[in-house]
Design a protein around this motif. Sequence first.
Motif, PDB file in Angstrom:
ATOM      1  N   ASP A 193      -1.798   0.827   1.708  1.00 61.54           N
ATOM      2  CA  ASP A 193      -0.690   1.280   0.860  1.00 61.54           C
ATOM      3  C   ASP A 193      -1.104   2.480   0.014  1.00 61.54           C
ATOM      4  O   ASP A 193      -0.303   3.388  -0.217  1.00 61.54           O
ATOM      5  CB  ASP A 193      -0.216   0.152  -0.067  1.00 61.54           C
ATOM      6  N   ALA A 194      -2.343   2.479  -0.451  1.00 59.59           N
ATOM      7  CA  ALA A 194      -2.821   3.601  -1.270  1.00 59.59           C
ATOM      8  C   ALA A 194      -2.827   4.897  -0.468  1.00 59.59           C
ATOM      9  O   ALA A 194      -2.550   5.969  -1.010  1.00 59.59           O
ATOM     10  CB  ALA A 194      -4.226   3.307  -1.797  1.00 59.59           C
ATOM     11  N   VAL A 195      -3.112   4.797   0.815  1.00 64.15           N
ATOM     12  CA  VAL A 195      -3.171   5.985   1.656  1.00 64.15           C
ATOM     13  C   VAL A 195      -1.781   6.414   2.110  1.00 64.15           C
ATOM     14  O   VAL A 195      -1.497   7.600   2.225  1.00 64.15           O
ATOM     15  CB  VAL A 195      -4.096   5.736   2.868  1.00 64.15           C
ATOM     16  N   THR A 196      -0.900   5.466   2.338  1.00 62.96           N
ATOM     17  CA  THR A 196       0.410   5.805   2.896  1.00 62.96           C
ATOM     18  C   THR A 196       1.477   6.068   1.836  1.00 62.96           C
ATOM     19  O   THR A 196       2.473   6.705   2.131  1.00 62.96           O
ATOM     20  CB  THR A 196       0.914   4.684   3.837  1.00 62.96           C
ATOM     21  N   SER A 197       1.288   5.588   0.616  1.00 61.86           N
ATOM     22  CA  SER A 197       2.286   5.789  -0.443  1.00 61.86           C
ATOM     23  C   SER A 197       1.849   6.922  -1.354  1.00 61.86           C
ATOM     24  O   SER A 197       0.730   6.906  -1.860  1.00 61.86           O
ATOM     25  CB  SER A 197       2.446   4.525  -1.284  1.00 61.86           C
TER      26      SER A 197
END
Length: 185
Positions: free
Chosen positions: A145-149
């Motif tokens: 999530d940290a990479v995609t958001s």
Amino acid sequence: MSLTDDAFIDARLAFWTRHMKETAARLRPAQTGPEQTGPEPADLGTLLDQLVAVHNLSSGLVADLRQSADGSLATTDAGRDYLARLGIALAHSNRAATHLSTAVSGLADAHRPGPRPGTAAPAESQLGVMLGHDAALRSLRRALDAVTSPLADAQPGTRTVPAPSVVEQHQRPAETSTRPVRRRP
């Protein structure tokens, strides 16, 4: 910010997204069937392979952070956003490794030939394996999530505070108790 930097960041984020998804797909919990009461000793190799995969993910994130922080990318807003995303993903992947280490220890304790002082009972160890494995998967999902958001979606001050690890939760003394809490060594 140049188009080259944008393309580089997009390519790196796509790489990390794919790598995290592949690592999370490798984290399959130990199989338990009707005749099994919990993870088998043979699952130790599987858990160790999963721990190595998460370690490799974390090592790659560290290398990318180090390389990107030393370059011109760190001087742009998009570059700093990219570095922040990788930093958050690294924190979560390190938590995943910690949880898998707990699962490995629990599996080793569950299949110890005889009880040793200070080790958990087999049922507690099996629970530790399952909980550690589940927590590792949650941490990898948070890393993804940290990479995609995008970080820009979160308003300053509204970012979520990371949840304490399982170890931190169990090391805190009871807040309502006036006596010290007794812990196993």
